[in-house]
Write an enzyme that holds these catalytic residues in place. Structure first.
Site, PDB file in Angstrom:
ATOM      1  N   HIS A 209       0.793  -1.235   0.000  1.00 50.44           N
ATOM      2  CA  HIS A 209       0.000   0.000   0.000  1.00 50.44           C
ATOM      3  C   HIS A 209       0.819   1.275   0.000  1.00 50.44           C
ATOM      4  CE1 HIS A 209       0.804  -0.665   4.298  1.00 50.44           C
ATOM      5  NE2 HIS A 209       0.691   0.639   4.429  1.00 50.44           N
TER       6      HIS A 209
HETATM    7  N1  UDP Z   1      -2.719  -6.046   9.036  1.00 53.07           N
HETATM    8  C1  UDP Z   1      -4.021  -6.503   9.251  1.00 53.07           C
HETATM    9  N2  UDP Z   1      -4.794  -6.831   8.160  1.00 53.07           N
HETATM   10  C2  UDP Z   1      -4.350  -6.738   6.870  1.00 53.07           C
HETATM   11  C3  UDP Z   1      -3.032  -6.266   6.658  1.00 53.07           C
HETATM   12  C4  UDP Z   1      -2.253  -5.921   7.759  1.00 53.07           C
HETATM   13  O1  UDP Z   1      -4.455  -6.618  10.401  1.00 53.07           O
HETATM   14  O2  UDP Z   1      -5.096  -7.041   5.939  1.00 53.07           O
HETATM   15  C5  UDP Z   1      -1.913  -5.680  10.205  1.00 53.07           C
HETATM   16  C6  UDP Z   1      -0.505  -6.225  10.269  1.00 53.07           C
HETATM   17  O3  UDP Z   1      -0.464  -7.498  10.853  1.00 53.07           O
HETATM   18  C7  UDP Z   1       0.185  -5.175  11.136  1.00 53.07           C
HETATM   19  C8  UDP Z   1      -0.496  -3.894  10.748  1.00 53.07           C
HETATM   20  O4  UDP Z   1      -1.733  -4.268  10.146  1.00 53.07           O
HETATM   21  O5  UDP Z   1      -0.068  -5.438  12.512  1.00 53.07           O
HETATM   22  C9  UDP Z   1       0.345  -3.114   9.765  1.00 53.07           C
HETATM   23  O6  UDP Z   1      -0.386  -2.064   9.281  1.00 53.07           O
HETATM   24  P1  UDP Z   1      -0.090  -1.368   7.875  1.00 53.07           P
HETATM   25  O7  UDP Z   1       0.626  -2.307   6.985  1.00 53.07           O
HETATM   26  O8  UDP Z   1      -1.395  -0.781   7.424  1.00 53.07           O
HETATM   27  O9  UDP Z   1       0.810  -0.124   8.276  1.00 53.07           O
HETATM   28  P2  UDP Z   1       2.386   0.106   8.362  1.00 53.07           P
HETATM   29  O10 UDP Z   1       2.920  -0.881   9.350  1.00 53.07           O
HETATM   30  O11 UDP Z   1       2.942  -0.037   6.993  1.00 53.07           O
HETATM   31  O12 UDP Z   1       2.513   1.516   8.865  1.00 53.07           O
END
Ligand code: UDP
Length: 378
Positions: A209
Site C-alpha cells: 500500500h
Molecule cells: N494487518 C491486518 N490486516 C491486513 C493487513 C495488515 O491486520 O489485511 C496488520 C498487520 O499485521 C500489522 C499492521 O496491520 O499489525 C500493519 O499495518 P499497515 O501495513 O497498514 O501499516 P504500516 O505498518 O505499513 O505503517
C-alpha cells in the site's frame, strides 16, 4: 500523594491499534496513571478500524475526531484543529502517540504548542528517505517529543545523532510484538489459510500500500508483473488495502489483476486472520512497516518491496530482505528462495519479548513521579 497522571493516548490508523493496545492493558489498575483514548478517525471504516477494537479488546475511544480521508495537509490540519479543542477541554498531563502516521504528527504538534508533553512510541526509526510521508512524520514527532520510547538500539543511535538528550530516550522494546505474542496461539489454531483455499506453508501472502508502489501506473504495473511471476511459482493470497484497490481502479488495472491465475484477492483482513495467514505463509511480500517486524518475530521469510527500511534490525537479525524496484532483482531473490538457494532465518531482536507495554507503563510512572519534566518547560 500526587494526583494521578492523566495520559491521553491517540490512535488513528490501522498500525496504531496493535501498538497502543498493550500499553492500555498494562496501565489498567495502575493507580498513578489514568488513561483516556482519542481516535482521530484517520482510518474510519470497519475493515481498517472497528474490528481491531473488538479483536484486540481495546476500550472504546473517549473522544472521536472523525477527520476521515483527505490530502496530507488537509488531514493533518483537521487533526490539529480538532485535537487542540480536545486538549483545551481535557488538559491532559501527557499525550501518547505511536508510529508514524498523520495522527502521530498532528496530535504531537497540537500538544506541544499548548505546552503539553508528548510520549512517542516507536521513536527514532529512520529510513533516510524523505520522499516517504511517514519519514517526515517521524522526524517532526521526535523533534517535539519529551519521552522517546524506542523499539531498537539503532533508533536510540539515530536520536542521539540528531541531538536528542539521552535521558529522554528509553529503549523499551516493541509493543506490536506484545500484541503478536498475545494472539499468536489463537492465530495458529485459526488456520485461516484453509478458508481461503490455501495450504499451510504453501502460499505467498502479499500486502502492498505504499504510495511509491501503488499510486502511479508504472508502480502498479511493476507490482502486477511481479505478482504474475510469483503466482507462476506459488499460490498468492492478496488482502488489498483500500488505497491499492482505488488506485487499481483509477488506472484501469483491476481486470489485469483478476486475470492472474493463483492470485486470490481478499478484502483488508482483521488482525487475527492476517496474523494467521502470516504464521503459516511460505513467504510474505510486503511494503508495510509493521509486517517487516512481525515476520521477523515469527521467523517467516519476508521480501520487502522498498529500497530502504526504517527497521534495519529486521534485515540484520531478522528474515527481511529488501528487494529493489527492479523486477529482475525481485524475481531473482524470490526464485533463489523458492528453489532453496537462499535462506532467511531470524534471531529475535532485543526486547521484542512481549513485555514492552509494561516497560512503557513503568517509564511513564517514573516520569510522573519525578516532576513530569518537559522540553517545553525545562
Ligand atoms: N494487518 C491486518 N490486516 C491486513 C493487513 C495488515 O491486520 O489485511 C496488520 C498487520 O499485521 C500489522 C499492521 O496491520 O499489525 C500493519 O499495518 P499497515 O501495513 O497498514 O501499516 P504500516 O505498518 O505499513 O505503517
Amino acid at each position: 500523594m500526587t494526583r494521578a497522571c492523566e495520559v491521553l493516548a491517540v490512535v488513528g490508523a490501522r498500525p496504531n491499534f496493535m501498538k497502543v493496545a498493550p500499553i492500555l492493558h498494562a496501565a489498567e489498575g495502575v493507580p498513578s496513571l489514568r488513561f483516556t483514548l482519542a481516535h482521530t478517525g484517520q482510518h474510519y471504516d470497519a475493515a481498517l478500524s472497528d474490528q481491531f477494537f473488538r479483536e484486540l479488546g481495546m476500550r472504546e475511544p473517549d473522544v472521536h475526531l472523525k477527520v476521515g480521508s483527505a490530502s496530507h495537509a488537509v488531514q493533518t490540519a483537521r487533526i490539529l484543529e480538532r485535537f487542540e479543542e480536545v486538549l483545551l477541554e481535557r488538559r491532559p498531563d501527557l499525550v501518547l502517540v505511536a508510529g508514524d502516521v498523520n495522527s502521530t504528527l498532528g496530535c504531537s504538534l497540537a500538544a506541544v504548542k499548548l505546552g503539553i508533553p508528548v510520549a512517542h512510541v516507536e521513536a527514532g526509526l529512520r529510513s533516510g528517505d524523505r520522499t516517504m510521508p511517514e519519514e517526515i512524520n517521524r522526524i517532526v514527532t521526535d523533534s517535539v517529543s519529551d519521552l522517546l520510547l524506542t523499539t531498537s538500539r539503532d533508533a536510540d543511535d539515530n536520536l542521539e545523532q540528531e541531538g536528542v538528550p539521552s535521558d529522554l530516550i528509553h529503549f523499551v522494546g516493541n509493543t506490536m510484538i506484545d500484541t503478536l505474542r498475545k494472539f499468536e496461539d489463537a492465530a495458529r489454531k485459526r488456520k485461516s489459510c484453509e478458508s481461503h483455499g490455501a495450504r499451510e506453508g504453501e502460499y505467498a501472502l502479499v500486502t502492498l500500500h505504499r504510495p511509491s508502489n501503488v499510486d502511479d501506473e508504472a508502480g502498479l504495473v511493476r507490482v502486477l508483473d511481479l505478482l504474475a511471476t510469483l503466482s507462476g511459482r506459488s499460490p498468492v493470497l492478496l488482502p488489498l488495502h483500500p488505497r491499492t484497490e482505488a488506485s487499481l481502479a483509477r488506472h484501469g488495472l483491476a481486470a489485469r489483476l483478476d486475470q492472474l491465475g493463483q492470485v486470490k484477492r481478499l478484502p483488508p483482513l482483521g488482525y487475527l486472520d492476517f496474523l494467521s495467514l502470516m504464521v503459516t505463509a511460505r513467504l510474505v511480500l510486503t511494503d508495510s512497516g509493521g509486517v517487516q517486524e512481525e515476520t521477523t518475530a515469527l521467523g517467516v521469510p519476508c521480501f520487502t518491496l522498498r529500497p530502504s527500511t526504517e527497521r534495519p534490525v529486521t534485515v540484520t537479525s531478522g528474515t527481511n530482505l529488501l528487494v529493489s524496484d527492479r523486477i529482475e532483482e525481485q524475481t531473482e531473490a524470490i526464485d533463489a528462495f523458492l528453489s532453496g538457494r537462499l535462506e532467511l532465518s531470524a534471531k529475535i531482536p532485543e526486547l521484542w519479548d512481549g513485555a514492552a507495554g509494561p516497560r512503557i507503563v513503568r517509564v511513564l510512572e517514573h516520569w510522573s513521579e519525578s516532576g513530569r519534566p518537559s522540553r517545553v518547560r525545562p
